[in-house]
Design an enzyme around this catalytic site. Structure first.
Site, PDB file in Angstrom:
ATOM      1  N   LYS A 280       0.850  -1.184   0.000  1.00 14.89           N
ATOM      2  CA  LYS A 280       0.000   0.000   0.000  1.00 14.89           C
ATOM      3  C   LYS A 280       0.889   1.239   0.000  1.00 14.89           C
ATOM      4  O   LYS A 280       1.836   1.315   0.770  1.00 14.89           O
ATOM      5  CB  LYS A 280      -0.907  -0.055   1.236  1.00 14.89           C
ATOM      6  CG  LYS A 280      -2.181   0.724   1.094  1.00 14.89           C
ATOM      7  CD  LYS A 280      -3.245   0.285   2.081  1.00 14.89           C
ATOM      8  CE  LYS A 280      -4.373   1.301   2.071  1.00 14.89           C
ATOM      9  NZ  LYS A 280      -5.538   0.857   2.845  1.00 14.89           N
ATOM     10  N   GLU A 363     -19.986  -5.527   9.087  1.00 10.26           N
ATOM     11  CA  GLU A 363     -20.882  -4.788   9.966  1.00 10.26           C
ATOM     12  C   GLU A 363     -21.947  -5.686  10.571  1.00 10.26           C
ATOM     13  O   GLU A 363     -22.352  -5.505  11.724  1.00 10.26           O
ATOM     14  CB  GLU A 363     -21.528  -3.640   9.184  1.00 10.26           C
ATOM     15  CG  GLU A 363     -20.570  -2.501   8.828  1.00 10.26           C
ATOM     16  CD  GLU A 363     -19.643  -2.780   7.638  1.00 10.26           C
ATOM     17  OE1 GLU A 363     -19.844  -3.800   6.944  1.00 10.26           O
ATOM     18  OE2 GLU A 363     -18.728  -1.966   7.398  1.00 10.26           O
ATOM     19  N   ARG A 391     -25.428  -2.114   6.378  1.00  5.71           N
ATOM     20  CA  ARG A 391     -25.064  -3.517   6.215  1.00  5.71           C
ATOM     21  C   ARG A 391     -25.493  -4.396   7.398  1.00  5.71           C
ATOM     22  O   ARG A 391     -25.465  -5.620   7.292  1.00  5.71           O
ATOM     23  CB  ARG A 391     -23.536  -3.647   6.077  1.00  5.71           C
ATOM     24  CG  ARG A 391     -22.997  -3.283   4.741  1.00  5.71           C
ATOM     25  CD  ARG A 391     -23.184  -4.435   3.774  1.00  5.71           C
ATOM     26  NE  ARG A 391     -22.845  -4.034   2.431  1.00  5.71           N
ATOM     27  CZ  ARG A 391     -21.622  -4.126   1.908  1.00  5.71           C
ATOM     28  NH1 ARG A 391     -20.620  -4.622   2.625  1.00  5.71           N
ATOM     29  NH2 ARG A 391     -21.399  -3.746   0.688  1.00  5.71           N
TER      30      ARG A 391
HETATM   31  N1  HTL Z   1     -17.352  -0.869   5.360  1.00  6.98           N
HETATM   32  C1  HTL Z   1     -17.875  -1.067   4.134  1.00  6.98           C
HETATM   33  C2  HTL Z   1     -19.044  -1.985   3.973  1.00  6.98           C
HETATM   34  N2  HTL Z   1     -17.371  -0.476   3.064  1.00  6.98           N
HETATM   35  C3  HTL Z   1     -16.327   0.358   3.191  1.00  6.98           C
HETATM   36  N3  HTL Z   1     -15.872   0.935   2.078  1.00  6.98           N
HETATM   37  C4  HTL Z   1     -15.731   0.593   4.442  1.00  6.98           C
HETATM   38  C5  HTL Z   1     -16.300  -0.037   5.506  1.00  6.98           C
HETATM   39  C6  HTL Z   1     -14.592   1.580   4.649  1.00  6.98           C
HETATM   40  N4  HTL Z   1     -13.404   1.259   3.864  1.00  6.98           N
HETATM   41  C7  HTL Z   1     -12.999   1.942   2.718  1.00  6.98           C
HETATM   42  S1  HTL Z   1     -11.588   1.274   2.091  1.00  6.98           S
HETATM   43  C8  HTL Z   1     -11.482   0.116   3.337  1.00  6.98           C
HETATM   44  C9  HTL Z   1     -12.541   0.255   4.231  1.00  6.98           C
HETATM   45  C10 HTL Z   1     -12.700  -0.552   5.443  1.00  6.98           C
HETATM   46  C11 HTL Z   1     -10.332  -0.852   3.401  1.00  6.98           C
HETATM   47  C12 HTL Z   1     -10.368  -1.808   2.293  1.00  6.98           C
HETATM   48  O1  HTL Z   1      -9.248  -2.645   2.398  1.00  6.98           O
HETATM   49  P1  HTL Z   1      -8.774  -3.471   1.124  1.00  6.98           P
HETATM   50  O2  HTL Z   1      -8.170  -2.366   0.147  1.00  6.98           O
HETATM   51  O3  HTL Z   1      -7.710  -4.397   1.552  1.00  6.98           O
HETATM   52  O4  HTL Z   1      -9.944  -4.054   0.463  1.00  6.98           O
HETATM   53  P2  HTL Z   1      -6.872  -1.439   0.388  1.00  6.98           P
HETATM   54  O5  HTL Z   1      -7.358  -0.194   1.053  1.00  6.98           O
HETATM   55  O6  HTL Z   1      -6.352  -1.129  -0.969  1.00  6.98           O
HETATM   56  O7  HTL Z   1      -5.884  -2.200   1.191  1.00  6.98           O
HETATM   57  C13 HTL Z   1     -13.612   3.085   2.101  1.00  6.98           C
HETATM   58  O8  HTL Z   1     -14.658   3.540   2.485  1.00  6.98           O
HETATM   59  C14 HTL Z   1     -12.940   3.757   0.967  1.00  6.98           C
END
Ligand code: HTL
Ligand code: MG
Length: 630
Positions: A280, A363, A391
């Site tokens: 990242k 969630e 959710r």
């Molecule tokens: N809960 C839900 C259902 N959707 C979102 N988008 C979140 C919380 C908040 N959220 C993000 S990005 C993210 C979260 C928890 C992390 C995703 O991790 P992943 O990708 O490993 O999938 P990475 O960031 O590239 O490592 C946003 O709201 C943008």
């Protein structure tokens, strides 16, 4: 610059040689850093996906093929390569590009998204549709290790591995959600990285893949799998157990290798997961060193990057109050679905590590875990964003409310959220929570009231939903925890006399109401802090005084505070004049909330104009007896 200037579509990326693919990736990376420096946004995730983005566009034609990006926050590179380069500096701003993939924005965006864990089910559906029509396109999903912690993603895998449509799943594993990723699958993925066989597979990429895909290898592969399983515990691979072909892990920053695997996997029958390891923030020192801070960046200076200080936020006020309450009562817990930083819980997670749990982006699991804790006498607080509580809706009704459990929902980002836009607006929770029996719903107007409500909620028991907005706390206190208001449950507070027009504020709109009322003796202000239970006595008194009642809420009008007021008046046989200000029946895009509130008619200036008109209307009615009888 070089290559980027000549990219007009898939055909231009498809014909690049491997050294050119590398060059394109580094140009793209520079461009993303430049854009984010100017606009802020999801920098670290987009940087980590640069080589993947180039490889995907090298292999797939996204005008025809469907690439489903999970969450969609890592797609700055994808947007730049698909005709939106010149608009990147408008991203997340009023009238500009969305921060996530959005199908109305481009034919290259397969899905409108922003919430995690939807990509696999959506791609599965697309693959079914394609096969039903024997259509000539490919489907691939790109999902992060964080998004894979969500139940939707796992349940979709369960289907995909069963039905086995032809599709590619790229698991983009950077060991991070917004904060460190959690869970047993995450532990498993870490094991995979250190297993000797998989390391060898990475080194001898082509050879390993030919083993895996060729139908010829069916038998040998079965024997090999058995042998591997014998020597290598990590090859009890849950993805393989669920019926997927699994390839990896490979280096997700080696664009040539990525393109090679993607091209070959595309030809395979059935579903294949390509597990790639990325970093990242890759390629930008500060973001690599601190991907949590640079997950969602504010604007910054490229050469002297420093994360912008945010000041004391509502989330901080909540986190500090939670620490104090957990100090005082060892039954208090805090649960977060993957939002430690955003929910103000960094300090709490350190000071109360044993009564803190991050369940991942799940969630639904968060809500029912809270129910389980409460069933055994603990006092869980679920810290959750308004938009993400959607959710866990069934769980609020079925697991918490039916049992009247002592669960406090600490709802953050209630109201318009700004740059994240329509997927993240926290503007539905009052409507969907107000419908649920046994549940109180309230919103503090300032920090002492937030503390008082939280404390009262824990003491009182029963399910309670407290909500506060994104952004700076009002007022920002000098010390972390000082004043705690005494809050009498279900009561409103009259903040300013005046009975011609009475403004009912809710949370931050109390401030709007106070400044509109100013010192006009005709205009009263009430803090309608409980939308459930409503302060019916005070409401009826306002109606009986003949006041024009104006409700102001940073929430949809359907089912919000204004609806609650109108319903209660009707139920009690009062025909007061009520004007409801809030969000009409539309999705609100990204942009500056202050400006949007004015445009939607409940910003300070809009309310001022409206109140002046209402006062004039009343005077006209008093002056002309005829009009009064209308
Ligand atoms: N809960 C839900 C259902 N959707 C979102 N988008 C979140 C919380 C908040 N959220 C993000 S990005 C993210 C979260 C928890 C992390 C995703 O991790 P992943 O990708 O490993 O999938 P990475 O960031 O590239 O490592 C946003 O709201 C943008
Ligand atoms: Mg990740």
């Amino acid at each position: 610059m070089g290559l980027l200037d000549h990219i007009t579509g898939h055909q231009d990326v498809a014909r690049l040689r491997s050294d050119e693919l590398k060059a394109l990736a580094s140009e793209l990376r520079e461009e993303i850093i430049d854009v984010c420096a100017e606009t802020g946004g999801h920098l670290a995730s987009s940087l980590g996906a640069v080589e993947l983005t180039v490889a995907l566009h090298h292999v797939y034609d996204t005008a025809r093929d469907r690439i489903v990006w999970d969450v969609g926050h890592q797609t700055y590179g994808h947007k730049i390569l698909t005709g939106r380069r010149d608009r990147m500096r408008s991203i997340r701003r009023h009238g500009g590009l969305a921060g996530f993939t959005t199908s109305s924005e481009s034919e290259h965006d397969a899905l409108t998204v922003g919430h995690a864990s939807t990509s696999l089910a959506a791609a599965f559906g697309m693959a079914l549709a394609r096969d039903a029509r024997q259509a000539p396109y490919d489907v691939a999903a790109v999902i992060g290790d964080g998004a894979l912690t969500g139940g939707m993603a796992l349940a979709a895998l369960n289907q995909i591995g069963h039905v086995k449509p032809r599709m590619t799943i790229v698991l983009n594993d950077n060991e991070m959600s917004i904060s460190e990723n959690v869970g047993a699958l995450n532990t498993f993925m870490r094991q995979l990285q250190v297993q000797p066989w998989f390391q060898r597979a990475e080194q001898t990429g082509k050879e390993a893949l030919s083993d895996l895909w060729a139908p010829l290898a069916e038998v040998t592969s079965r024997a090999k799998t058995a042998a591997r399983r014998f020597f290598d515990p990590a090859s009890n691979n849950p993805f393989m157990a669920m019926g997927l072909r699994y390839v990896g892990p490979i280096d997700g920053h080696d664009v040539e290798q990525l393109a090679y695997y993607l091209r070959h996997i595309r030809e395979l029958d059935g579903p294949t997961m390509l597990h790639i390891i990325t970093r990242k923030g890759k390629g930008y020192e500060v973001a690599e060193a601190d991907p949590i801070t640079w997950h969602g960046a504010s604007t910054f200076d490229r050469l002297e990057p420093a994360a912008a200080g945010k000041g004391y936020q509502w989330s901080d006020a909540f986190g500090d109050a939670a620490c104090a309450l957990a100090d005082a009562d060892d039954r208090v817990w805090v649960i977060t679905p993957a939002m430690r930083e955003g929910s103000g819980l960094v300090r709490y997670s350190r000071e109360h590590a044993r009564r803190y749990i991050d369940v991942g982006i799940a969630e639904d699991v968060a809500v029912t875990t809270a129910a389980g804790l409460a069933l055994r006498g603990e006092k869980p607080i679920l810290a959750i964003y308004s938009s993400f509580l959607q959710r866990g809706y069934d769980q609020v009704i079925h697991d918490v409310s039916l049992e009247r459990l002592d669960v406090v929902f600490a709802i953050d980002r209630a109201g318009l959220v700004g740059g994240d836009g329509m997927t993240h607006q926290g503007v539905y929770d009052v409507s969907y929570l107000r419908a649920i029996p046994n549940l109180s719903v309230a919103m503090p107007r300032d920090v002492p009231q937030l503390r008082g409500m939280l404390k009262a909620a824990l003491e009182r028991g029963g399910p309670v939903a407290l909500r506060w907005p994104r952004g700076s706390a009002t007022p920002a206190p000098d010390a972390p925890v000082e004043a705690w208001d005494e809050v009498v449950w279900g009561t409103w507070e009259r903040l300013k006399p005046g009975d011609q027009v009475v403004l009912l504020g809710f949370g931050p709109t109390v401030g709007t109401a106070l400044s509109v009322a100013g010192d006009d003796p005709r205009v009263g202000v009430v803090d309608a802090r409980f939308v459930k239970p409503l302060d019916v006595a005070m409401l009826l008194a306002l109606a009986d005084a003949g006041s024009t009642i104006v409700t102001i809420e940073d929430h949809v009008l359907h089912g919000g505070l204004g609806s609650a007021v109108v319903e209660a008046l009707a139920d009690h046989g009062r025909a007061a004049r009520v004007v409801r200000l809030g969000i009409p029946d539309v999705h609100v895009d990204h942009g500056d909330p202050k400006r949007q509130q004015e445009e939607l008619g409940y910003g300070e200036e809009a309310v001022r104009t409206r109140v002046a008109a209402l006062l004039a209307e009343r005077e006209a009615v008093v002056d002309t007896p005829q009009a009064a009888s209308v």
